[in-house]
Structure formats: C-alpha cells, structure tokens
Scaffold this active site. Structure first.
Site, short mmCIF file in Angstrom:
data_model
loop_
_atom_site.label_atom_id
_atom_site.label_comp_id
_atom_site.label_asym_id
_atom_site.label_seq_id
_atom_site.Cartn_x
_atom_site.Cartn_y
_atom_site.Cartn_z
N SER A 111 28.80 34.24 74.38
CA SER A 111 30.18 33.87 74.74
C SER A 111 31.00 33.54 73.48
O SER A 111 31.12 34.37 72.60
CB SER A 111 30.14 32.72 75.74
OG SER A 111 31.40 32.49 76.30
N ASP A 143 30.25 39.31 85.27
CA ASP A 143 30.48 38.11 84.46
C ASP A 143 31.76 37.47 84.96
O ASP A 143 32.81 38.11 84.99
CB ASP A 143 30.60 38.53 82.98
CG ASP A 143 30.74 37.36 82.02
OD1 ASP A 143 31.32 36.33 82.40
OD2 ASP A 143 30.28 37.50 80.87
N HIS A 182 27.26 35.37 83.39
CA HIS A 182 27.73 35.11 82.03
C HIS A 182 26.65 34.50 81.12
O HIS A 182 26.45 34.95 80.00
CB HIS A 182 28.96 34.20 82.07
CG HIS A 182 29.52 33.93 80.71
ND1 HIS A 182 30.01 34.94 79.90
CD2 HIS A 182 29.65 32.78 79.98
CE1 HIS A 182 30.42 34.43 78.75
NE2 HIS A 182 30.20 33.12 78.78
#
Length: 247
Positions: free
Chosen positions: A97, A193, A223
């Site tokens: 991320s 996601d 995610h």
C-alpha cells in the site's frame, strides 16, 4: 518521561541480521509492522538481513499520526535503508500500500537499489483525493481489508483527514517520477481491493523504465494481501525474484 502514546503490541519495528543481502520492508498507511512481519520472518529464514521500520506516527494512536507528515514517513523508511546500507552490499525494498509508494520513492531516489517488490501500491486513490478537504478531523478506518475472516490487521480505528492530505501529496510526488525507476520491479496486485484501485499497479507497470518487470495477480486476497490467503504466493515469488536479480 513516559511516551504519550506507547507503541502497540505487535507494532514494533523488526530487524533480523543475516547475510550481505538486505531487504527493507515497509507497512502501509494507518497500518503497522504486524502486516509485514510474516514476510520479514520468511526472508530472514531464507538467510537475508531484514529491516522492518515502524513508520513515524504509526502503530501508536491515530492522534499521533495526525501530527506527522509524509516527510516523516520517508525519514522512517530512509533510516531503515541506512541501517541496511551499513550491513549489506545489496538492497531490495518491498512494501504494501503506502509502503509500496515509499518503496517506489526510494527506487526513484537511490538507483543502487537492486530491485523492488510492491504489493497493492498506491499512487492515486480518487476516494482519498475526494475526502482530503472534508470538514471533519477524522474519517472511518481503512485498515483490515482482508478476505480471510480469521485474520485482523493491527491498524487505526480512525483515519486523520490531515494524514489523508499527506498521503495524497506523497502519491503525486512518486507518480510523477515513476519513469526514473530502472531496477527490476515485481508488482503484486489483488484482483479485488477496497482501498487502492487495482489500476494503480498497471500504471506503475506501464510507467517504470525497468527492463525487467513482472506483474502477478492475487486472486484470493483483498488489500492487505500480506496477511491474506495469498501470503505464501507473495513470499515464494519474492524469493524467486530476488534470486534471479542476484544472478
């Protein structure tokens, strides 16, 4: 004097001394090192020297995060990079991320990095751009987007709007310089996601200048794929990627 916000149990930084190949590991926005520790342990078991810093303002309390900027997060990851530089001849970087965003940032800045592995990396999140000027101090949590119902991410229960503004700035800086990346790149992207649009990974793939680049779709994770059903896929494919890059 006692810290105002102690580090949460499980959110501590981790370090494993191994061989002369170092792997720097970055967790994501509002998350903690807990999301990356299984990877760190696996890479250490494979013999590598591993550094998993806790990003400034993370792993404590969201009110502390609110006081930090993207420059503080960069400083945290650069500190880890320097720690590895003192011990290793070769460095790889991986991140989830915003950790992927920071990984890209380092590859843009330090061409000596041997290769990078990004997992659901963020370079544009329209939802965040839309709420960054919201007239509230905190938004709902974005952590723990995990398909496996038995796993929970150690992440903040609220997201500071000020911090959203900071990650939006960071993403823009990194996105504008993707073409400067020339080292081998491995990209993992979850098909589904709910935090970072999967299209981010395609933009990264298209815009880096790396002659060696590969994208792997994760079919069974959301995610936080590092804690999800595809964890072993990420570990195994990363070890193969590193092995190839070292040859």
């Amino acid at each position: 004097m006692a810290e105002k916000y102690p580090v949460l149990e499980g959110a501590e930084p981790f370090y494993f001394e191994g061989n002369k190949v170092g792997i720097l590991i970055s967790h994501g926005f509002t998350g903690s090192t807990q999301s990356m520790r299984p990877l760190g342990e696996a890479y250490a078991k494979a013999g590598y020297t591993v550094c998993g810093p806790r990003l400034n303002g993370h792993g404590t309390h969201y009110e502390e995060m609110e006081t930090t900027t993207y420059a503080d997060w960069i400083a945290s990851i650069e500190e880890g990079y320097q720690w590895l530089k003192e011990r290793c001849d070769t460095i790889f970087v991986t991140g989830l991320s915003m950790g992927g965003t920071l990984t890209l940032y380092l590859a843009e800045k330090y061409p000596d990095i041997k290769g990078i592995i990004v997992i659901n990396a963020a370079i544009e999140i329209p939802d965040m751009e839309a709420v960054q000027h919201a007239n509230v101090r905190f938004l709902d949590a974005i952590g723990s987007d995990i398909k496996n119902p038995n796993v929970k991410e150690l992440a903040y229960e609220k997201t500071p709007v000020k911090s959203v503004r900071e990650i939006v700035k960071l993403m823009e800086i990194v996105k504008n310089k993707l073409s400067q990346i020339t080292c081998p790149v491995l990209i993992f992207v979850s098909e589904e996601d709910h935090v970072v649009p999967p299209g981010n990974s395609q933009i990264i793939y298209d815009q880096v200048s790396s002659p060696v680049k590969k994208m792997i779709e994760l079919k069974n994770s959301y995610h936080v794929a590092t804690l999800d059903y595809d964890q072993d896929v990420i570990i195994d494919e990363t070890l193969v990627f590193i092995d190839k890059a070292l040859k």
